[in-house]
Every structure is written in C-alpha cells, then in structure tokens.
Design an enzyme around this catalytic site. Sequence first.
Site, mmCIF file in Angstrom:
data_model
loop_
_atom_site.group_PDB
_atom_site.id
_atom_site.type_symbol
_atom_site.label_atom_id
_atom_site.label_comp_id
_atom_site.label_asym_id
_atom_site.label_seq_id
_atom_site.Cartn_x
_atom_site.Cartn_y
_atom_site.Cartn_z
ATOM 1 N N SER A 79 0.898 -1.233 0.046
ATOM 2 C CA SER A 79 -0.194 -0.083 0.039
ATOM 3 C C SER A 79 0.784 1.006 0.057
ATOM 4 O O SER A 79 2.004 1.259 0.300
ATOM 5 C CB SER A 79 -1.004 -0.082 1.216
ATOM 6 N N ASP B 205 7.467 -8.373 11.479
ATOM 7 C CA ASP B 205 7.477 -9.728 11.595
ATOM 8 C C ASP B 205 6.766 -10.211 12.919
ATOM 9 O O ASP B 205 7.275 -9.896 13.946
ATOM 10 C CB ASP B 205 9.239 -10.050 11.758
ATOM 11 N N ASP C 235 7.013 -16.407 13.793
ATOM 12 C CA ASP C 235 8.230 -16.993 14.288
ATOM 13 C C ASP C 235 8.256 -18.606 13.819
ATOM 14 O O ASP C 235 6.739 -19.274 14.294
ATOM 15 C CB ASP C 235 8.698 -16.585 15.752
#
Length: 793
Positions: A247, A319, A322
């Site tokens: 975006s 992030d 995991d």
Amino acid sequence: MKYLKKFVKIVIILVLLIVVFGWFYSKTYHPNYDGELEIKNLTDEVTVYFDEVGVPHINATNQKDAYTALGYVHAQDRLWQMELIRRLAAGRLSEIFGKKLIRTDKFFSGLGIEEASVKTIKNLNKNSDRYKLALAYLDGVNQFIEDGKTPIEYSLVGVEKEKYTIKDMYNVFGYMAFSFAAAHKIDPLLTEIKEKLGAAYFNELIGAEKENLTLLKNEKNAVMKGSFAKEMHNLFEQLPISPFIGSNSWVIGADKTKNGKVIFANDPHIGFSQPSVWYQAHVKTPEFEIYGFHLALVPFPLLGHNKNYAYGLTMFENDDIDFYIEEENPENPNQYKTPNGYVNYDLVEKRIKIKGEKDSVYTIKVSKHGPVMNGIIDHIDDERPIAMQWIYTKVDNEILDVAYRISHAKSLSDFKKGASKLHAPGLNMMYGDAKNNIAWFASGKLYKHRDSLYTKTYLNGASGNDEITAYLDFEENPQAINPTDGYVYTANNQPDSIVGGLYPGYYLNEDRAKRIVQLLEPKDDWTKEDVAEMIYDVTSPNAPIIIADFVKSIRKNELTASQKKAIALLQNWKGNFKKQEVGPVIYNRLVYEFQKNTFADEMGEAYNQFVNTPFVEKVLPVQVKKEKSIWWDDISTKNKIETKEEIITKSFLKMYSFLVNQLGENVEDWKWERVLSVEYKHAVGEVALLRKYFNVGPFKTTGGDQVINNQVYDLDSTGVYKIKAGPSTRRIVDFSDVDNSLGILPTGQSGNVFSKHYKDQAQKYLDGEFVKMKLNQTEIEQSKNVLVLKPKN
C-alpha cells in the site's frame, strides 16, 4: 429433412427460453436500489440514497438502525463475497469447489484462526456498543439471506445459504491478519540456504536488508487544537478472495498545501478479484457520520472519513510470525521437549468436507508455540517438527474494538487509542483532520528476542533461549505526529530505529517510498488535483540506477546493431512504466534472466520460492552493484568460475533472444502495452463459458511493480505480465473541500453480476480518474435511487 426441421425448431425454442429466462433473471435478481422494504428490528424508518456509482448513503435516527440497514444493503450487493471469505478463513472452500482446494483449506484451518475466534468471543463485553452494533449489522445481513434474492452464484455452484454469526466476522479478521504470508515463503527458504549452502551464501544474501533504505522517521510533536474547520504462491493463486499485499499513503500538512488545509491520500494494495475488496457506505445519524470502506462481514470501516477527520492504512510488514523447531520425545511422538522436560502436544482434530468426495480428517499437533505446520505448508519439507508462533493467536484480540474506535474517533487522541489496541496484523494507521493534525502510527503488538537472534530462520523450540523476552509498550512503536517535514507517508518501507535497532520485518524495497519523498519534499502548494496526479504516478527512481549497473557489465564488443539499440533504449529510459515505453519490457526480462542466472543454480527447486518475493526485490539493487560475490559462480559449469560480467552479458543475450522471438526484430516495437494486462477474476469466472460474464477485463493498462501506481505481477518464463494485485481503491480527502473528496474502485461497487454497478468504475480506474465521495446532504438527497426501509411488525 422433416426431423431436422423439427430439431431446429426445438433448438430455437430452447434458445429463446434461455434468453427469456436470462432476461427475466437479470431484471428480477439485481439489487433493490429504490422502493420500499419492510425489515425487522428497526425502531424507525431508514432512508438509503444510492448515488450514481451505487454507494448507499444511509440516513437513520440511531446507529443500531443504521447498522442493520448497512448489513442488509451490503449483503444484497456482496453476499457471495461474504460467503467466500467466511469459508476461506475457516477452511471450507472444498465444500463448494471440490478437492482442488483441499490444500488451501488445510492451510487456513491449520492456522488456528477459528480457535482464536472462539476464545475471543467468550471474552467479549456483550453490553458494549461495538458488540451490539456488530450484531445489528449481522441481523441485517441475515435478514437479506432470509428474505432477499439468492445470488446466481449459489445456484451455479450449488451452495445452501447459511446465516452469519459473530464467529464468521472474527474469522474474517483472522484472514486479514494473515495478510500476505511473507514469513511462510521466506523463513523456510532462508533456513534452507543457511543449512545447505552455508554461512557465506546466507550472510551475503541477508546483508541486503540493511542497504538502500528510505526510512520512516519517528517524530512526536504537539497536537493542534485549532478551529473545527512457489507453493505458497500456487496456493494463493487459487484463492477466490484477495490477499493483502502492500500500500501507499501520505498525508500532507496544512503548510504544504495551497489552501492551507490537510490533504489525505491512501491506496491499499490488495490482490485483484471481482468483486473489489472494499464496499463503500456512508452512514449518518444525528450524532454520528462516517463515509467508509468495508471488508465483507466487517461493520466498521477500516478506511474512512467525515468532515472532521480521515484515516486509512497500509501494511506495516513487521515480523509477527516465528517458526520453531520442536524436539519430539523419541519414545512418544505426541510429546515435545521444553526446558522443564517433555510435555504433551494439544491434539486438534480437523475435518474438511469436500464436494463429491469423502471428508478429509486429520490431526494437528499444537505446541506452546503454535500448530506444527509439517504437512500443512507443503514447502516445509522437513523431518523436524516446525511449529508456527503467530502473534494474532498468541495474545488478546481487540480488533473489533480497534475498528469501532477508529471509525468513531472524536479527536487524534481518540484515534491513537484505537490504533494502540491492534495486535495483528501490523498496520500503518494514517490520520489527518480538519484541525490540521497529521499522524502516522505503526500499530501492532511488537516484541523482542535476545539481541543476537535472527528471526527469519527457524528458532530452537526446546532450549528456551529463543523465546520472546518482552512486549513493547505502544509508545515505543514507530509513529509520527505533526512532524517538522510537514507530511507523513508510508509505502511498506522500513521504519526508523526503535528500542535501539531496526525492527525486523518483511518490508518492501524503497522504490515507492523514495518516489513519494522525491515528489512531496520540494513542493509547498499541493492541491487535490496534484495529489490525484501523484497517486497515478508510474516512475521508478531506482530502475535507471540498476540499469546503469547492468550496462557497465555487458560486453559490448561483439553485439549487433540491434542489440546495441536495445542497450541505448534501456539507458535512455527514465523508469517510466507507461504503455508506449520499451524500457519496461527490456528491463523486466533482463531482471528475470539476471536473477535466474545468479541464484537458480545454487538454490535449485528453492529458487521458485525465492523469486517474486519482497526479499528478492530488496536483494536485486544490492547484488547488481557487487563486483565480487559468492553467487556469481555458476555451479553447473565445472572447473570454471564465472564473473559478474559473464553473468550479466549472458543474461542480456538471453533477454534479447527471447524478446525477438516474442515480439519481433524491431526493438522499438517492444511496447509495454503488448505484454501487460489486467483481468479482475470472479470465482466462477474460471469456467470458460462464464468468464466473459463474471470476469471484468482483460484490459491494457499502465503502471509497474513498485511504482506508486503499483501493478503487481510475476517475473516468470512467459514474458507476459498478468497483473494480480494493485490499488484496491484510491482515495483523496481535501479538508479545504471535504464535500468533494475523491475515490475510485477497480471495477464497481456491486458484486451482483446483474447490477449496473458491477463494473461501471473499471475504465475510470484504469484511466486514473475518480468519482466524488459525497458528504453534502442536499446533493445526496437529489439521488435518483432511494430505498426506504420500514420497521416490520
């Protein structure tokens, strides 16, 4: 002959009957945009004005009635889309599409979205306004299911209508949170490179993450109180609902605009499909107003504005997933190791119903980190159990509260409180208001591991050393309020340093961010029209730089005149991805050949996982600059060490040969429009006979990958670029003229193929045009189509 004539007559009669039936169906089964309807659970009459592009302007005396009406009109335009997205999130597509979607269902049902939804719903405050309004919206949807006309897709595919619940709504939130799945592509790949090729290959590759960064700057100032003025790729290719991709957004402060008021711009990039992902609706009561863009089954808009403020989003790309290697008990595979000894997995039985087949039943092992993904993600081809820890299912979920708060904010402070409650997905929340405040908040639950840990490879699940060590307070998240530069922006790029370092993520390369800054920085008299031109910009600032590095390394001594012409055209290209340009064709094919000749020999089958990821796009400009690299050697050629010059020259010659075969000898005729196209695909449009009725397109268009008018496509062997994602809407809100703010959808407002608003915005969108997002009540009341919803006793 007599029998032949009789047969022809029967065929003609059947054709006429089909035509008449089709005409009758189309006239009967389009949405109701005018007239009167009675629906239950209204306390008062609701008037819905449909404007010229089919946007409902809902006028009610209270919010409960307004949201009941919203659910009803949303369903009559988008019920099929609602059906698909709830099935996708719950792993129920095989029920209607058959065994080809088992892998997709297995993947999504294995993520833990449904389990997280059940847990969250138990803890909801059932007396809160957001819960009551969400139920009112669902009531409107379900009343349409009960009383409205069944969309034709239900008949074509063979689906029974089911009423919707709050769990369906939360499942949609879960799908949105999963977003674009970069971790599932990149983490297994980087682990394989590290373990099979070694540290030298791995370290050189990941070094690209910290180069060529246009950083989002943290800066918090005072608030103004002014006047109120491959496998994963293949899996996602099959999805009938759009994944979130990237975006752009920027908000220009009053000091940088001609009229001295804030201008807000946003274009979230999402996978293209038909219907478009967003449904527009304007809700107004005596005490509340919002013009919003809604996801299917979500009552509170994630993009919106009114006369006081505007907000939108881009993907943060942090992030939040995991992967952990679990160590199983050799004597009991249903146990895994922890620092305190072996413990039992939770065993979750899953059942996938498959159209025309027996149910598929399987069991998922769940550790303290999350579900074991072996067998769920096909490219996790590992004997070791790999568990996925996802912040969305790990911490408390307040996402309904987030959507309610940001759409009901009374001030910047209110909006920030809403943004602070988001845990996943990570979103850049953008804000501008009539008091001349501008702001950006990187929202999402951020956390820390030990300092030396690299989290984009598999972590050790047994030792306890790789666990989350701390969660960050929202005030430590990247954010900016009224910065001295006079604007805020995001383009999925890396935020500035927080808590002593760059926060890990799958941030996209700097091209769009760099271009946005190039355009915003020098100009202090921005208008709405200037922003409309900018949001359609198709120039890459980095492509010419990469080309210069390519050209320096091409051996030119033995090139033909035509090959030298190709180099000259490439060198003179300014990075503009317009239809008549030759440069994009040469550049994209050269990049394809270069990446393949550089990485494919060492990576083998894993190369298909590497190409067309955000990671490889960040690696490209860094790799092409290197004179020495362990990746230059082609390991398939024995006893010979290749150089950068050899690899790039080989790539150039292969590119040239391919394009001659594809497009002809005349280099100047290699136009971008000959290889670039877009088609907005409907789920049933994959059937050849139905394609032209349900799909929209194909069209020639303009734009490129990682320019502001971002058109996302794959670089592959075909040399044909079929756009799969791009701006899901373009919005511009100018607070000096808020009643005439601008928006556009890629196709149209309705998902009903018989609606006149099914594709009426398509050509305007392709041409960079807009339609008005109306707020002026006098103008709205002049609408030709008015639907009155009356209380039903």
